[in-house]
Design a protein around this motif. Sequence first.
Motif, PDB file in Angstrom:
ATOM      1  N   SER A  73      37.845  57.507  41.917  1.00 42.05           N
ATOM      2  CA  SER A  73      39.357  57.458  42.075  1.00 42.05           C
ATOM      3  C   SER A  73      39.757  56.353  41.771  1.00 42.05           C
ATOM      4  O   SER A  73      39.287  54.964  42.011  1.00 42.05           O
ATOM      5  CB  SER A  73      39.551  57.726  43.574  1.00 42.05           C
ATOM      6  N   THR A  74      40.700  56.342  40.857  1.00 39.54           N
ATOM      7  CA  THR A  74      41.673  55.003  40.456  1.00 39.54           C
ATOM      8  C   THR A  74      42.044  54.252  41.195  1.00 39.54           C
ATOM      9  O   THR A  74      41.967  52.957  41.505  1.00 39.54           O
ATOM     10  CB  THR A  74      42.742  55.556  39.262  1.00 39.54           C
ATOM     11  N   THR A  75      42.687  55.153  42.359  1.00 41.57           N
ATOM     12  CA  THR A  75      43.478  54.270  43.613  1.00 41.57           C
ATOM     13  C   THR A  75      42.294  53.358  44.412  1.00 41.57           C
ATOM     14  O   THR A  75      42.431  52.328  44.575  1.00 41.57           O
ATOM     15  CB  THR A  75      44.008  55.140  44.553  1.00 41.57           C
ATOM     16  N   SER A  76      41.353  53.869  44.544  1.00 36.98           N
ATOM     17  CA  SER A  76      40.109  53.302  45.418  1.00 36.98           C
ATOM     18  C   SER A  76      39.665  52.137  44.517  1.00 36.98           C
ATOM     19  O   SER A  76      39.451  50.952  44.983  1.00 36.98           O
ATOM     20  CB  SER A  76      39.118  54.129  45.725  1.00 36.98           C
ATOM     21  N   VAL A  77      39.322  52.109  43.233  1.00 36.11           N
ATOM     22  CA  VAL A  77      38.744  51.031  42.282  1.00 36.11           C
ATOM     23  C   VAL A  77      39.891  50.228  42.236  1.00 36.11           C
ATOM     24  O   VAL A  77      39.607  48.995  42.548  1.00 36.11           O
ATOM     25  CB  VAL A  77      38.638  51.624  40.967  1.00 36.11           C
ATOM     26  N   SER A  78      41.230  50.586  42.204  1.00 31.69           N
ATOM     27  CA  SER A  78      42.317  49.578  42.171  1.00 31.69           C
ATOM     28  C   SER A  78      42.357  48.834  43.444  1.00 31.69           C
ATOM     29  O   SER A  78      42.639  47.499  43.547  1.00 31.69           O
ATOM     30  CB  SER A  78      43.325  50.177  42.036  1.00 31.69           C
ATOM     31  N   ILE A  79      42.275  49.360  44.718  1.00 34.71           N
ATOM     32  CA  ILE A  79      42.213  48.615  45.811  1.00 34.71           C
ATOM     33  C   ILE A  79      41.157  47.507  45.973  1.00 34.71           C
ATOM     34  O   ILE A  79      41.117  46.528  46.291  1.00 34.71           O
ATOM     35  CB  ILE A  79      42.087  49.469  47.093  1.00 34.71           C
ATOM     36  N   GLY A  80      39.679  47.995  45.324  1.00 34.83           N
ATOM     37  CA  GLY A  80      38.749  47.127  45.676  1.00 34.83           C
ATOM     38  C   GLY A  80      39.126  46.012  44.676  1.00 34.83           C
ATOM     39  O   GLY A  80      38.447  44.729  45.001  1.00 34.83           O
ATOM     40  N   ILE A  81      39.441  46.131  43.473  1.00 33.30           N
ATOM     41  CA  ILE A  81      39.574  44.999  42.469  1.00 33.30           C
ATOM     42  C   ILE A  81      40.898  43.980  43.049  1.00 33.30           C
ATOM     43  O   ILE A  81      40.656  42.929  43.034  1.00 33.30           O
ATOM     44  CB  ILE A  81      40.019  45.533  41.058  1.00 33.30           C
ATOM     45  N   ALA A  82      41.732  44.823  43.475  1.00 32.66           N
ATOM     46  CA  ALA A  82      42.875  44.065  44.045  1.00 32.66           C
ATOM     47  C   ALA A  82      42.527  42.900  45.308  1.00 32.66           C
ATOM     48  O   ALA A  82      42.851  41.773  45.409  1.00 32.66           O
ATOM     49  CB  ALA A  82      44.039  44.815  44.581  1.00 32.66           C
ATOM     50  N   LEU A  83      41.735  43.498  46.238  1.00 31.53           N
ATOM     51  CA  LEU A  83      41.092  42.805  47.391  1.00 31.53           C
ATOM     52  C   LEU A  83      40.286  41.643  46.694  1.00 31.53           C
ATOM     53  O   LEU A  83      40.157  40.246  47.186  1.00 31.53           O
ATOM     54  CB  LEU A  83      40.057  43.516  48.154  1.00 31.53           C
ATOM     55  N   MET A  84      39.319  41.712  45.722  1.00 34.02           N
ATOM     56  CA  MET A  84      38.873  40.583  45.156  1.00 34.02           C
ATOM     57  C   MET A  84      39.675  39.794  44.461  1.00 34.02           C
ATOM     58  O   MET A  84      39.564  38.478  44.628  1.00 34.02           O
ATOM     59  CB  MET A  84      37.771  41.365  44.281  1.00 34.02           C
ATOM     60  N   ILE A  85      40.753  40.130  43.913  1.00 31.20           N
ATOM     61  CA  ILE A  85      41.451  39.119  43.354  1.00 31.20           C
ATOM     62  C   ILE A  85      42.269  38.419  44.067  1.00 31.20           C
ATOM     63  O   ILE A  85      42.394  37.062  44.020  1.00 31.20           O
ATOM     64  CB  ILE A  85      42.480  39.923  42.203  1.00 31.20           C
ATOM     65  N   VAL A  86      42.803  38.953  45.382  1.00 33.25           N
ATOM     66  CA  VAL A  86      43.629  38.236  46.421  1.00 33.25           C
ATOM     67  C   VAL A  86      42.359  37.258  46.896  1.00 33.25           C
ATOM     68  O   VAL A  86      43.191  36.074  47.138  1.00 33.25           O
ATOM     69  CB  VAL A  86      43.835  39.254  47.467  1.00 33.25           C
ATOM     70  N   GLY A  87      41.188  37.586  47.204  1.00 36.51           N
ATOM     71  CA  GLY A  87      40.211  36.651  47.650  1.00 36.51           C
ATOM     72  C   GLY A  87      40.126  35.308  46.861  1.00 36.51           C
ATOM     73  O   GLY A  87      40.176  34.315  47.236  1.00 36.51           O
ATOM     74  N   VAL A  88      40.027  35.543  45.341  1.00 37.34           N
ATOM     75  CA  VAL A  88      39.843  34.468  44.454  1.00 37.34           C
ATOM     76  C   VAL A  88      41.090  33.667  44.751  1.00 37.34           C
ATOM     77  O   VAL A  88      41.128  32.614  44.354  1.00 37.34           O
ATOM     78  CB  VAL A  88      39.517  35.131  43.166  1.00 37.34           C
TER      79      VAL A  88
END
Length: 81
Positions: free
Chosen positions: A7-22
Amino acid sequence: MEKYRPSTTSVSIGIALMIVGVCLWVIRAVVNKTQLDFLVPIGLLLICVGGLTLTIIAFITLHKNDLAMRKHEAEENDDSH
């Protein structure tokens, strides 16, 4: 045979969480104040949760594709006999 995609939405959420952490780590590195030390563990937590989300999504997609491939092979074997 149908190929499942994550799911594109799920992948986007995972990547967004990682970017926010960085970004939290970068903010803590740039603004060198002791009051902002709490950003480091929160950033690490967000990176881990984002990575775990992506890993779970990958395993679910892999499982769905494996089941679809097995079903397709079973149908081919039934048709050939």
